[in-house]
Design a protein around this motif. Sequence first.
Motif, PDB file in Angstrom:
ATOM      1  N   THR A 113       0.776  -1.105  -0.053  1.00 30.78           N
ATOM      2  CA  THR A 113      -0.154   0.044  -0.137  1.00 30.78           C
ATOM      3  C   THR A 113       0.861   1.244   0.151  1.00 30.78           C
ATOM      4  O   THR A 113       0.491   2.309  -0.789  1.00 30.78           O
ATOM      5  CB  THR A 113      -0.865  -0.070   1.024  1.00 30.78           C
ATOM      6  N   HIS A 114       1.761   1.215   0.807  1.00 32.65           N
ATOM      7  CA  HIS A 114       2.850   2.375   0.719  1.00 32.65           C
ATOM      8  C   HIS A 114       3.425   2.669  -0.453  1.00 32.65           C
ATOM      9  O   HIS A 114       3.787   3.634  -0.943  1.00 32.65           O
ATOM     10  CB  HIS A 114       3.945   2.175   2.060  1.00 32.65           C
ATOM     11  N   GLU A 115       3.829   1.543  -1.028  1.00 35.54           N
ATOM     12  CA  GLU A 115       4.830   1.661  -2.219  1.00 35.54           C
ATOM     13  C   GLU A 115       3.643   2.022  -3.468  1.00 35.54           C
ATOM     14  O   GLU A 115       4.423   2.851  -4.318  1.00 35.54           O
ATOM     15  CB  GLU A 115       5.233   0.215  -2.632  1.00 35.54           C
ATOM     16  N   GLU A 117       1.353   4.199  -2.942  1.00 29.39           N
ATOM     17  CA  GLU A 117       1.236   5.534  -2.706  1.00 29.39           C
ATOM     18  C   GLU A 117       2.510   6.444  -3.354  1.00 29.39           C
ATOM     19  O   GLU A 117       2.321   7.093  -3.766  1.00 29.39           O
ATOM     20  CB  GLU A 117       1.069   5.949  -1.259  1.00 29.39           C
ATOM     21  N   GLN A 120       2.286   6.379  -6.970  1.00 29.62           N
ATOM     22  CA  GLN A 120       1.128   7.336  -7.472  1.00 29.62           C
ATOM     23  C   GLN A 120       1.472   8.990  -7.249  1.00 29.62           C
ATOM     24  O   GLN A 120       1.247   9.745  -7.982  1.00 29.62           O
ATOM     25  CB  GLN A 120      -0.137   7.115  -6.475  1.00 29.62           C
ATOM     26  N   THR A 121       2.720   9.124  -6.336  1.00 31.31           N
ATOM     27  CA  THR A 121       3.123  10.353  -5.964  1.00 31.31           C
ATOM     28  C   THR A 121       4.018  10.739  -7.225  1.00 31.31           C
ATOM     29  O   THR A 121       3.902  11.812  -7.739  1.00 31.31           O
ATOM     30  CB  THR A 121       3.918  10.633  -4.649  1.00 31.31           C
TER      31      THR A 121
END
Length: 146
Positions: A113-115, A117, A120-121
């Motif tokens: 999930t963090h990766e 995000e 997406q950034t």
Amino acid sequence: MKMNEHQTLMMEYYELWGKMDDVYDHWAKARGISYTELLFLYTLWETDRPITQRDLCQRWHLPKQTVNSILHALAKREIVVFKESSQDHRRKEILLTTQGTRLAQTVIRELQTHELEVIQTIGISSMRAMLKETKRFLDAFEEVKP
């Protein structure tokens, strides 16, 4: 001694390489595991075939002693168990326990999930470009004779 542009670029590359390890190490430690344990959990969670100590050594380019120590520490914490391989009785397969599966599921999903995000950034095209250029560098490194 003044560095030329090539040396400066390689120093920046080495710093980024180290920072990548540091970022993941910090992320893993915040969840109560080491960076290497994170790599092993990820491998065991994402792989649908039996994994051996040798597989982990080859996959992560780690010495047998290091892998053995980490696996036995994980076994002591009841995260993994060892099972004799049905194909080669001299080898042991590494399996996640119920507790290990819960840990891996929680940690790996959170990491993914963090990766996501992060991707997406920075944008999917930037991610693709980074991977493409890293692969191109590594391919050239292997092709160029010292």
